[in-house]
Write a protein that holds these residues in place. Structure first.
Motif, mmCIF file in Angstrom:
data_model
loop_
_atom_site.group_PDB
_atom_site.id
_atom_site.type_symbol
_atom_site.label_atom_id
_atom_site.label_comp_id
_atom_site.label_asym_id
_atom_site.label_seq_id
_atom_site.Cartn_x
_atom_site.Cartn_y
_atom_site.Cartn_z
ATOM 1 N N GLY A 81 0.777 -1.294 0.137
ATOM 2 C CA GLY A 81 0.063 -0.119 0.053
ATOM 3 C C GLY A 81 0.698 1.307 0.208
ATOM 4 O O GLY A 81 0.141 2.283 0.134
ATOM 5 N N TYR A 82 2.084 1.095 -0.337
ATOM 6 C CA TYR A 82 2.945 2.373 -0.293
ATOM 7 C C TYR A 82 2.945 2.902 -1.727
ATOM 8 O O TYR A 82 2.626 2.414 -2.460
ATOM 9 N N GLU A 83 2.975 4.311 -1.656
ATOM 10 C CA GLU A 83 3.310 5.265 -2.991
ATOM 11 C C GLU A 83 4.800 4.786 -3.198
ATOM 12 O O GLU A 83 5.664 5.238 -2.410
ATOM 13 N N VAL A 84 5.060 4.202 -4.505
ATOM 14 C CA VAL A 84 6.391 3.740 -4.516
ATOM 15 C C VAL A 84 7.217 4.433 -5.771
ATOM 16 O O VAL A 84 6.606 4.478 -6.652
ATOM 17 N N TRP A 85 8.385 5.073 -5.482
ATOM 18 C CA TRP A 85 9.191 5.915 -6.533
ATOM 19 C C TRP A 85 10.234 4.425 -6.960
ATOM 20 O O TRP A 85 11.046 4.177 -5.783
ATOM 21 N N ALA A 86 10.535 4.436 -8.171
ATOM 22 C CA ALA A 86 11.553 3.668 -8.597
ATOM 23 C C ALA A 86 12.826 4.638 -8.985
ATOM 24 O O ALA A 86 12.761 5.154 -9.850
ATOM 25 N N GLY A 87 13.790 4.410 -8.278
ATOM 26 C CA GLY A 87 15.021 5.149 -8.564
ATOM 27 C C GLY A 87 15.840 4.545 -9.455
ATOM 28 O O GLY A 87 16.326 3.216 -9.093
ATOM 29 N N VAL A 88 16.223 4.840 -10.806
ATOM 30 C CA VAL A 88 16.959 4.216 -11.801
ATOM 31 C C VAL A 88 17.659 5.093 -12.497
ATOM 32 O O VAL A 88 17.679 6.373 -12.543
#
Length: 339
Positions: free
Chosen positions: A29-36
């Protein structure tokens, strides 16, 4: 988890472990940012709920503006999972640059834009400890003084030491052998066993430990929510395995009745590793076999005391090696990696 919709940034989201960290965050249930990086494959980052943040570590001066521009003014990530790293490089300077400099530059940028999270979890390695209890095979504990004997382990320890003074609330995970679907390193071992050969090194007993990738991802979010800051944890399945046990489990999973165990003496591996390392340097590509890999494979004791993780945030690995290997091999077969 939806009731608070906390934000989490996974740095190094494009790698084997990173993809599962992103998936677990979304499931929780998190808001997820993918750092790439701009060049990072997004093959396993297809969920439409993922927010992407491109980070250019080759130009550290761009990190702060990228972080600041990713969220509305005044907002920040509640948690950051730092999973970026390299396990094989041509030179020690490369290990230091990727495993230490990038973390230093990133945390410096986080502080510069006033986006220090509640907690930053750093994925390190049991390799920072170096060989311990090689005769007694006593479990390695978090209280022992790290004495890495590889360039990889030294660079990870250097990063841990930076975090201890960086002024950011942190937790460190020292993981053992991480395996699971989509992993290339252990796949090579399963592929060899499927062909009827199991290569091992040295003649003295060796104890190996593992953590299934989804168990690791679960442990990460448990620690973010419950673990006290400033602590370091060994993360592994509770029990260890001999090479013969690993071979039996893998052979059963790939459907191979007879597997020939091939033991390579340490002196032979050292020679082969030295030659392979020089060939890799000449070609400008790090070799799978090298002096670092030799030291890792020569180490007899990889047993880890994992009781601290249980005491502090209630984590116990749920997946046995037998079940984890079975699930991994099924994925390899379904996706055409294994026949």
């Amino acid at each position: 988890m939806n009731e608070h919709s906390k934000k989490v940034l996974v740095v190094g989201a494009g790698g084997f472990v990173g993809g599962f960290l992103v998936e677990r965050g979304l499931e929780s249930g998190y808001e997820v940012w993918a750092g790439v990086r701009a060049s990072t494959s997004r093959q396993y980052l297809t969920d439409k709920r993922i927010h992407f943040l491109t980070l250019d570590f080759e130009h550290p001066e761009t990190l702060a503006p990228a972080l600041r521009g990713a969220l509305p003014e005044g907002e920040k990530w509640d948690y950051i999972i730092y999973n970026l790293g390299a396990t094989k490089c041509l030179r020690f300077s490369d290990f230091s640059r990727i495993n230490y400099d990038c973390l230093r530059d990133f945390t410096t940028a986080v502080k510069q834009v006033d986006m220090v999270p509640e907690k930053l979890l750093y994925i390190s390695s049991l390799s920072v400890m170096g060989p311990r209890g090689e005769r007694t095979l006593a479990p390695i504990t978090e209280t022992m003084i790290p004495l890495p004997n590889t360039r990889y382990g030294a660079s990870k320890l250097k990063a841990e030491m930076w975090l201890a003074t960086a002024g950011i609330p942190y937790v460190v995970f020292r993981c053992t052998g991480i395996y699971g679907p989509r992993d290339h390193d252990y796949f090579m071992m399963f592929e060899s066993i499927a062909k009827g050969f199991d290569f091992s090194v040295g003649y003295r007993r060796q104890e190996l430990t593992f953590i299934y990738v989804t168990d690791l991802a679960r442990a990460v979010y448990m620690a973010l929510e419950k673990a006290p800051v400033g602590e370091t944890y060994n993360i592994a399945e509770e029990r260890s395995y001999s090479q013969a046990e690993f071979r039996r489990i893998a052979a059963k999973a790939v459907g191979r009745r007879a597997v020939l165990p091939v033991r390579v003496p340490l002196i032979g591996l050292r020679a082969v590793s030295a030659v392979a390392e020089k060939i890799g340097a000449a070609r400008g590509k790090p070799s799978t076999l090298n002096s670092d890999k030799y030291n890792i494979m020569a180490q007899r004791n990889w047993r880890a005391d994992v009781s601290k993780a249980w005491r502090d945030f209630g984590f116990v690995a749920a997946t046995s090696l037998e079940e984890g290997v079975k699930q991994s091999v099924e994925w390899y077969k379904q996706n055409g990696w294994l026949k």
